[in-house]
Design a protein around this motif. Structure first.
Motif, PDB file in Angstrom:
ATOM      1  N   GLY A 169       0.789  -1.232   0.000  1.00 24.18           N
ATOM      2  CA  GLY A 169       0.000   0.000   0.000  1.00 24.18           C
ATOM      3  C   GLY A 169       0.815   1.273   0.000  1.00 24.18           C
ATOM      4  N   LEU A 170       2.164   1.183   0.058  1.00 24.08           N
ATOM      5  CA  LEU A 170       2.964   2.407   0.009  1.00 24.08           C
ATOM      6  C   LEU A 170       3.036   2.935  -1.422  1.00 24.08           C
ATOM      7  CD1 LEU A 170       6.074   1.618   2.277  1.00 24.08           C
ATOM      8  CD2 LEU A 170       4.022   2.908   2.875  1.00 24.08           C
ATOM      9  N   SER A 171       3.230   4.226  -1.536  1.00 20.89           N
ATOM     10  CA  SER A 171       3.401   4.818  -2.863  1.00 20.89           C
ATOM     11  C   SER A 171       4.789   4.430  -3.373  1.00 20.89           C
ATOM     12  CB  SER A 171       3.311   6.337  -2.776  1.00 20.89           C
ATOM     13  OG  SER A 171       4.474   6.847  -2.136  1.00 20.89           O
ATOM     14  N   PRO A 172       5.029   4.556  -4.709  1.00 25.28           N
ATOM     15  CA  PRO A 172       6.357   4.193  -5.238  1.00 25.28           C
ATOM     16  C   PRO A 172       7.503   4.917  -4.541  1.00 25.28           C
ATOM     17  CG  PRO A 172       4.811   4.449  -7.038  1.00 25.28           C
ATOM     18  CD  PRO A 172       4.078   4.841  -5.779  1.00 25.28           C
ATOM     19  N   GLU A 173       7.300   6.190  -4.235  1.00 21.61           N
ATOM     20  CA  GLU A 173       8.395   6.946  -3.574  1.00 21.61           C
ATOM     21  C   GLU A 173       8.641   6.406  -2.179  1.00 21.61           C
ATOM     22  OE1 GLU A 173       6.759   9.358  -6.769  1.00 21.61           O
ATOM     23  OE2 GLU A 173       5.761   8.441  -5.034  1.00 21.61           O
ATOM     24  N   GLU A 174       7.542   6.199  -1.445  1.00 18.57           N
ATOM     25  CA  GLU A 174       7.681   5.691  -0.074  1.00 18.57           C
ATOM     26  C   GLU A 174       8.338   4.312  -0.094  1.00 18.57           C
ATOM     27  OE1 GLU A 174       3.463   5.836   0.729  1.00 18.57           O
ATOM     28  OE2 GLU A 174       3.717   7.426   2.211  1.00 18.57           O
ATOM     29  N   LEU A 175       7.889   3.508  -1.038  1.00 17.97           N
ATOM     30  CA  LEU A 175       8.386   2.138  -1.148  1.00 17.97           C
ATOM     31  C   LEU A 175       9.889   2.129  -1.418  1.00 17.97           C
ATOM     32  CD1 LEU A 175       7.550  -0.906  -1.330  1.00 17.97           C
ATOM     33  CD2 LEU A 175       7.371  -0.568  -3.796  1.00 17.97           C
ATOM     34  N   GLN A 176      10.293   2.954  -2.365  1.00 21.69           N
ATOM     35  CA  GLN A 176      11.708   2.985  -2.718  1.00 21.69           C
ATOM     36  C   GLN A 176      12.542   3.475  -1.548  1.00 21.69           C
ATOM     37  OE1 GLN A 176      12.792   5.854  -5.730  1.00 21.69           O
ATOM     38  NE2 GLN A 176      14.505   4.613  -6.431  1.00 21.69           N
TER      39      GLN A 176
ATOM     40  N   PRO B 175      11.250   6.231  -9.092  1.00 19.18           N
ATOM     41  CA  PRO B 175      10.326   5.515  -8.206  1.00 19.18           C
ATOM     42  C   PRO B 175       9.380   4.557  -8.923  1.00 19.18           C
ATOM     43  CG  PRO B 175      10.451   7.803  -7.544  1.00 19.18           C
ATOM     44  CD  PRO B 175      11.262   7.687  -8.799  1.00 19.18           C
ATOM     45  N   ASP B 176       8.800   4.964 -10.036  1.00 14.93           N
ATOM     46  CA  ASP B 176       7.849   4.079 -10.715  1.00 14.93           C
ATOM     47  C   ASP B 176       8.545   2.841 -11.260  1.00 14.93           C
ATOM     48  OD1 ASP B 176       5.950   6.898 -11.916  1.00 14.93           O
ATOM     49  OD2 ASP B 176       5.497   5.491 -10.281  1.00 14.93           O
ATOM     50  N   ALA B 177       9.734   3.049 -11.804  1.00 13.31           N
ATOM     51  CA  ALA B 177      10.495   1.893 -12.317  1.00 13.31           C
ATOM     52  C   ALA B 177      10.862   0.970 -11.172  1.00 13.31           C
ATOM     53  CB  ALA B 177      11.747   2.377 -13.045  1.00 13.31           C
ATOM     54  N   PHE B 178      11.242   1.597 -10.040  1.00 14.98           N
ATOM     55  CA  PHE B 178      11.582   0.777  -8.882  1.00 14.98           C
ATOM     56  C   PHE B 178      10.371  -0.039  -8.429  1.00 14.98           C
ATOM     57  CE2 PHE B 178      13.540  -0.790  -5.184  1.00 14.98           C
ATOM     58  CZ  PHE B 178      12.523  -0.849  -4.237  1.00 14.98           C
ATOM     59  N   ALA B 179       9.214   0.644  -8.296  1.00 12.93           N
ATOM     60  CA  ALA B 179       8.011  -0.057  -7.823  1.00 12.93           C
ATOM     61  C   ALA B 179       7.674  -1.231  -8.728  1.00 12.93           C
ATOM     62  CB  ALA B 179       6.837   0.920  -7.729  1.00 12.93           C
ATOM     63  N   ALA B 180       7.813  -1.029 -10.027  1.00 12.46           N
ATOM     64  CA  ALA B 180       7.529  -2.119 -10.976  1.00 12.46           C
ATOM     65  C   ALA B 180       8.524  -3.257 -10.804  1.00 12.46           C
ATOM     66  CB  ALA B 180       7.564  -1.589 -12.406  1.00 12.46           C
ATOM     67  N   ALA B 181       9.797  -2.904 -10.629  1.00 12.06           N
ATOM     68  CA  ALA B 181      10.834  -3.934 -10.476  1.00 12.06           C
ATOM     69  C   ALA B 181      10.629  -4.702  -9.176  1.00 12.06           C
ATOM     70  CB  ALA B 181      12.218  -3.295 -10.502  1.00 12.06           C
TER      71      ALA B 181
END
Lengths: 186, 193, 461
Positions: A169-176, B175-181
């Motif tokens: 449920g985290l956003s991509p930025e938070e997740l990274q 970030p989007d590429a990271f989330a996908a990976a």
């Protein structure tokens, strides 16, 4: 000459030493070995390249009349088996073992016939090698992995599972950001 | 808690040890070395063992002679070879023997067929009794990672390989590429988690 | 070569073991009796009971009530059975369930120290199971039982659990339960598709009766040139008997609903009902997830011959039915490979009943009411069949490649576990709270009819 390579699977090595026990010492040896658990962590935990190991006292070779074995073949003298599944080179492992087990060795191999009087160092190593039994067939499920790699990757797995659960449920930025902090911060 | 069915001295956390000595008939002296040699070199023969996934380490060894360490050890000449078997496994003792009995029936016959007293691997009852009669409990058993089971370890090792690229590249991805990976990694590695 | 089909002596076998009473009775009471009088006096009472015990013989017309009797290890001694004979029973039965709590996962909020009074203390000697259709019949049967005990003297009930069927034969989490049972040769071979052992080419075969009733050939006997029968207690007690596992399992329905509702907010594969179905492995009406992964089958009928005819080999990655789902763990069928060789000797016959009033639909706040499941199973070996499943398949995940993950439904007393819902990407369901708590249990033996007579006569040795 024994086939040494039969002792290897990947980088793992199967070592076994079978040493005769001094007459009258079998009870004391049994009790001592059984008491190791009560005294705290196993002394073998100090020999860091040991995956799994055991001491087993073999008082005799089993035989039942129903087996129809023609001749008797009792062990004339009870034996102590030490069996270890270890990483890498045997000689350096035995060096580490004989050093690390200096406190316990006199109570263990010291109770066996032919053990050097001080039960440590190079002399103990030679004694163990003299009584080595080679593997016929040795199987290791992950023979390419050392103890330290097994431990490190197990911990990492726990870490990743915990991370995966809490970061749903985290956003991509938070997740990274969270991932980098957990696994790639250096 | 899964380690059961045997003496507590044979157990360290989830790891169970079993130690069996058997007396080998004369022809085993010739047959067993060949069996060992071939098994080590033909992966197909150990495939089932690998698939069963509850053994960490196992070995079969032949004791042909007892080295002489000096008095008071008597010089002993053995009439027969003796086979030493040890295993380090997970799960219950009973389930372990059951699995070997049903699934590795011919394997068991190959390894123990030349031992005195070996009943067939099936039915399970007499096979279990045979193992129990010839088994000796450890006096001390140690595992460097007692709470880990085989499949966990194999998963952990596989996961390490799969995670490595993402760990290396995480910082410099967008970030989007990271989330996908990351999602791809989880999907790919879910059987390891 | 298959051996000649075994004939089971139905007159010698108690009812509801092989031949299910099914959902014929709305009410079931379990009364654990303590014998405080000398064995001869106890046996006089026991004789009176034995006359009324329901056997496995087919019914012409359904009896108004049924009575069945089981004994604990302490109960055998209280009835005057000699120590030498008692020792011929299995080790786990003699030790009792409470002693083996650790291995069963009965720790924390499930530990024996917290069990209800009378269970696991060694006081329970004889279990009377009474089934009845109407409430009046139920009350009358209980009344008769009390009277007989009063007449005898020195007997008291140390624990009693009354249970009643829920609508739709569901259990308290809302799932149809009890209809998936092993197919036993000569009994319900029609249920072999799904209930038996999965073989090659899609065929199924029924299980040998000795897996569930002592004195008959079991699966191991098949492979034995000497056709030896499985280990059983000394004659005359062993024949037609079986071991019984009885457990009172409290279910925290409100907690279950809350956790699933919360988790569903993050779950992209569907709603809370879908997530719950993933945990169980079936939809509430019983439709298996592995055959219907997206929604239940409107035509599903649990009583149909092929209701349970499904396998997991087409779903090895768990995308349809998660690998750790409850029904997949408790009966893996062909999921472990090797043509079911790792699973076929761990089957159980289950005859439990829900207890307590349902928590109204949609309520997520606990009402402090006692509700749950009385789990009852019959098997020839408690350790191989019940305990192995509990320890290796439910309370651990190694055999499935799931590490230490436990069955999500049973819960975790420490609230630490998780369940992987396989998918693209996978979903991790957490936290795993203590949804089910053990309130008590016993290991018992259900003697055959002639064994009961021997116990009553004092001729059991």
């Amino acid at each position: 000459m024994p086939v040494r390579s039969a002792n290897r699977s990947g980088q793992a090595y199967g070592f076994l030493a079978m040493t005769p026990i001094k007459p009258g010492e079998i009870e004391a040896l049994q009790q001592y070995l059984e008491s190791l658990r009560e005294r705290g962590p196993s002394p073998l935990s100090r020999v860091s390249r040991t995956h799994m190991a055991r001491w087993v006292i073999v008082p005799k070779f089993h035989r039942k009349p129903a087996y129809r074995q023609r001749k008797d073949d009792m062990l004339e003298i009870p034996s102590l088996i030490f069996s270890s599944n270890l990483d890498g080179d045997l000689d350096s492992y035995l060096d580490e073992l004989c050093e690390a087990l200096a406190p316990e060795a006199p109570e263990i191999w010291g109770r066996c016939i032919g053990c050097p009087p001080e039960a440590k160092g190079a002399a103990l190593k030679e004694y163990l090698k003299f009584n080595q039994v080679d593997c016929g067939f040795f199987y290791a499920a992950y023979g390419q992995a050392t103890v330290s790699k097994v431990r490190r990757t197990l911990e990492q797995r726990d870490q990743l599972v915990a991370f995966a659960v809490r970061s749903q449920g985290l956003s991509p930025e938070e997740l990274q950001g969270a991932f980098v902090e957990e696994f790639a911060a250096s | 808690m899964t380690a059961t069915g045997t003496s507590p001295r044979n157990i360290d956390g989830q790891a169970i040890s079993i130690t069996v000595f058997s007396t080998v008939k004369w022809w085993g002296r010739l047959f067993l070395p060949v069996l060992f040699f071939v098994t080590a070199r033909v992966p197909k023969l150990t495939r089932t063992l690998v698939q069963l996934s509850f053994i960490h380490f196992a070995r079969w060894s032949i004791v042909k002679e007892i080295p002489f360490n000096g008095p008071p050890q008597p010089k002993q000449k053995l009439n027969y070879p003796h086979m030493y078997f040890e295993s380090n496994f997970n799960g219950g003792w009973e389930e372990y023997i059951d699995a070997f009995s049903h699934i590795l029936t011919s394997g068991m016959a190959s390894f123990w067929g030349s031992s005195y007293g070996f009943p067939k691997a099936l039915p399970v009852g007499p096979f279990k009794e045979y193992i129990q009669d010839n088994e000796t409990a450890a006096s001390h058993y140690y595992s460097a990672y007692p709470h880990a089971t085989i499949t966990m370890i194999k998963s952990a090792l596989e996961l390490d390989d799969k995670l490595a690229p993402l760990k290396r590249n995480a910082k410099r991805m967008d970030p989007d590429a990271f989330a996908a990976a990351y999602e791809t990694l989880l999907t790919d590695a879910q059987r390891c988690l | 070569m298959t051996a000649a089909r075994t004939q089971i002596d139905l007159r010698d076998l108690q009812g509801d073991i092989l031949r299910a009473y099914g959902n014929a009775y709305d009410h079931t009471s379990y009364a654990f009796v303590h014998i405080g009088c000398p064995p001869e006096q106890a046996r006089a009472w026991f004789s009176g009971l034995v006359e009324h015990v329901t056997t496995a013989e087919p019914w012409q017309s359904k009896p108004v009530t049924t009575l069945n009797v089981a004994v604990t290890a302490a109960g055998l001694a209280a009835l005057g059975v000699s120590e030498a004979v008692v020792k011929t029973f299995s080790k786990e039965f003699l030790q009792g369930m409470a002693t083996r709590a650790q291995r069963l996962g009965d720790v924390g909020s499930s530990e024996p120290a917290g069990w209800e009074k009378g269970l696991g203390s060694g006081e329970a000697h004889v279990l009377l199971t009474i089934n009845a259709q109407e409430t009046e019949d139920h009350q009358r049967a209980l009344g008769l039982m009390s009277e007989a005990m009063d007449d005898a003297g020195g007997l008291r009930i140390v624990f009693q659990q009354d249970t009643a069927l829920l609508q739709g034969a569901r259990e308290h989490f809302g799932y149809a339960d009890g209809f998936a049972q092993p197919a036993v040769e000569g009994f319900n071979d029609d249920k072999a598709p799904g209930g038996g052992v999965p073989e090659k080419d899609g065929r199924w075969r029924s299980l040998a009766p000795g897996e569930f009733v002592l004195g008959y050939p079991d699966e191991d006997t098949r492979d034995d040139p000497k056709h030896r029968l499985p280990t059983a207690p000394a004659a005359p007690l062993g024949r037609s008997g079986t071991y019984m596992v009885w457990r009172k399992l409290y279910q925290d329905v409100a907690l279950w609903r809350r956790v699933l509702a919360d988790a569903a907010k993050l779950y992209k594969g569907g709603d809370a009902d879908k997530l719950a179905a993933k945990v169980v492995g079936r939809w509430p009406d019983g439709t298996p997830l592995v055959t219907h992964p997206d929604k239940p089958d409107p035509s599903f009928d649990a009583t149909m011959r092929h209701a349970n005819d499904f396998r997991y080999s087409g779903d090895l990655d768990g995308r349809r039915c998660p690998i750790g789902a409850h029904i997949r763990r408790s009966n893996p069928r062909d999921a472990l490979g090797f043509e079911g060789a790792l699973t076929f000797r761990h089957r159980m016959i289950r005859r439990g009943m829900p207890y307590g009033t349902p928590l109204a639909d949609g309520v997520t706040k606990d009402d402090r009411s006692d509700r749950g499941l009385v789990f009852v199973s019959f098997q020839a070996s408690i350790s191989r069949q019940f305990e192995a499943v509990q320890m290796q398949w439910l309370n651990d995940g190694n055999i499935f490649g799931l590490g230490h993950d436990k069955d999500f439904v049973l819960g975790d007393p420490h609230g630490k576990g998780k369940m992987t819902i396989e998918g693209d990407p996978p979903f991790f369901l957490a936290p795993q709270e203590a949804f089910v708590k053990t309130r008590g249990g016993e290991y018992l033996f259900v003697p055959g009819m002639s064994a009961l007579a021997a116990l009553a006569d004092g001729t059991a040795g």
